[in-house]
Write a protein that holds these residues in place. Sequence first.
Motif: not given
Lengths: 408, 338
Positions: A14-25, A41-53
């Motif tokens: 799970g890497g990070g990218s330039g804009d501070g977005t992180v991806t978790i598995r 539920t994940i769609a909901l979470f990603e809406k609330k925390y746009p920096k986490i995929k």
Amino acid sequence: MAALGLTAAGCGGGGGSGDGTVTIRYAWWGSDDRAKRINQTIALFEKKYPKIKVKTDFQPYPDFWKKFNTQASGGNPPDVFQNAIGFLRKYDAKNVLLDLSEQVKAGHLSTANFRAGLEKFGEVDGKLLGIPVGSNSMALVIDKNVFTRAGVKPEQGWTWDDFDAAMKKIRDKAGRAGDSGMYGVMYLYDLYLRQHGKAFFTEKGLGFTEADLTEWWTKAKRGSESGVVADTKKVVQAKPKSAVTAELAAGEFTWDNFTNRYTAEGKSEYGLAPIPTTDGKRTGQYLGSLMLSASRRTKHPKEVAQFIDFMVHDPEVARIMGFDRGVPATVEQYEAFVPSDPVAKEIAAYEQSLVDTGVLEPITPHPAGADICESAFLRLAEELGLGTRSVDDAVKQFFTESKTALGS
Amino acid sequence: MGTTVTHAPATGVSGPVAQGSGPPPPAPAPSPRPAAGRRRDRRENLAGYLFMSPWITGFLLLTAGPMTASLYFAFTDYNLFDAPKWIGFGNFTEMFGDPRWRHSVSVTLWYVAIGTPLKLALALGVALLLAQSRRGQGFYRAAFYAPSLIGASVSVAIVWKAIFSDGAVVDRAQSTLFGLDVGGWIGDPQWILYALVALTVWQFGAPMVIFLAGLKQVPQELYEAAEVDGAGPWRRFRSITLPMISPVLFFNVLLETIHSFQIFASAYIVGGGAGGNACGPADGSLVYTCYLYVQGFENSRMGLASAMAWMLLLAVALVTAALFWSQKRWVHYEEAAR
């Protein structure tokens, strides 16, 4: 053939990218129905925390652990994953699990508002290794129509003698085996042992003797010979369908939230009956739970903690998940989902009755290697049912295999 | 996974060398070669190695490396997480003392002993039928070969499981045709292995094609001569066909035996696969590789699993050696037959 999975590919965790977005598995086990709910539920979470995929991965239960094992040993486990009590010590001993208490201290994860002390559920030796997502308890899931046809009405506090009589009645009057093969269900045997002041596991090993198991499995043998227990040969072939929904047995000892699955799977009406007792009072029951755990190797402990926090506290998540993973563990989620369908209502009523009658006890420990003991227990009970092994032989084999698994 | 045992050439090899009498003329004494020639040789060698390098790298990384590692792990207690601990022959003594391991050996041997001859007999039988020119011959050949092409796939194993389950086609057929009520084969520890045998026998296409090629090589005049002498079909088959195709037969026996020892996917899926005991009811289809998989990936005992893998390698090598040794008695190469 000799080259056995020794090429653990080390793709990044799970890497990070330039804009501070992180991806978790996020990995978990379950059915397609659960997958649909979890994705919502994940769609909901990603809406609330746009920096986490969140990237998901799921398998059926046994395959899940094979894959997890391989990934974890290769140093590439998912950042956050579904977990259960039988695996806590195992993976703690192998340094796979993240101690979440630091994230609690840092304020990324709240352990407030958990029902009935559930927040302690994932604690091992002072470390917080898992956060419960829901509570469930062992129950007797029954085919209501068959029970009615046979004129059997299970009640809280019924004894094993009552239960045996009921099984016979069902066999004689409804022409179906009463039970699906309870003697291989480790969690039920645990309750039975607890009713007698013992337990399946101690911190280090097994909490019962060969004589105890011989008694339990002798009953099993008699049950399958007399037709009170469903023909193991047929039960095996019905898999992955359960013996109850395959109309081979009228009831099965399993987790209460499985009623959901059975309703989706079978044609009849399914409900819950209480665990039989020895003294008319004590069932030995405790709340079990699925948990969310994090990998010690995760590069994003904070985001993982936020994710877990969201999943166990957000009311909307509870409305989506329902009782799929048991009754929600936190008060806010418990109150957010008011069941309207009869099955969920029944599960809620069942768990409420456990609280009201005060039968709930603390859980007994599961040492590292518990999962292997469980599969040996299930396998050997199946062999008993199929008649390929004698009781004495099966008992001896179980103790031999357990000793290896528990390293004692 | 090969073996180093080689077949001694049959006697009476004909050829220009053998026909010459006396020792071969002595080779000319090596003369010092010019430096330029040596340089060219080296350049050519270098180019050769360069072209081979993908294969060499692949061999070292994907075959030799893992095999060496696995050989090392075979002598250790290794659970994937902690560092491997050297225990000498501990894994091997544990293996021999484990009743489940011994059971898996006997299941596998039984599977090989029943499945391989049946499959080869069927392959040869059908090849004999298809060797004659008939109308639609191409279609039949393709139809019989098809299962071999798709046979190794997971989907076929799933279909097989469905066919042989309780209340399914086979179960219903055997109760209406023979009045047998044994239930599905999949749930019966005694019968599940035969469902697997049936699956491998059904895939007889590959050896059949090889047999067909072999049958085409048998000179027709031998049959004509035998017929003139009054030999019946059985006699012709025994005295002409079998000896003439014995090299092909040997090849098929060898290949199919090794192949049978390695059965995994079909046993794993028919015997349970996802959900529950992976090795059939009461370990009824616990073939060797299935148990190896259970020890390695379910019980996290990679050391033990590696030791088991090397035992299998050794066993297959021994069986192969025995087959090569036995061929002297029954395999006739054409030169010898003439």
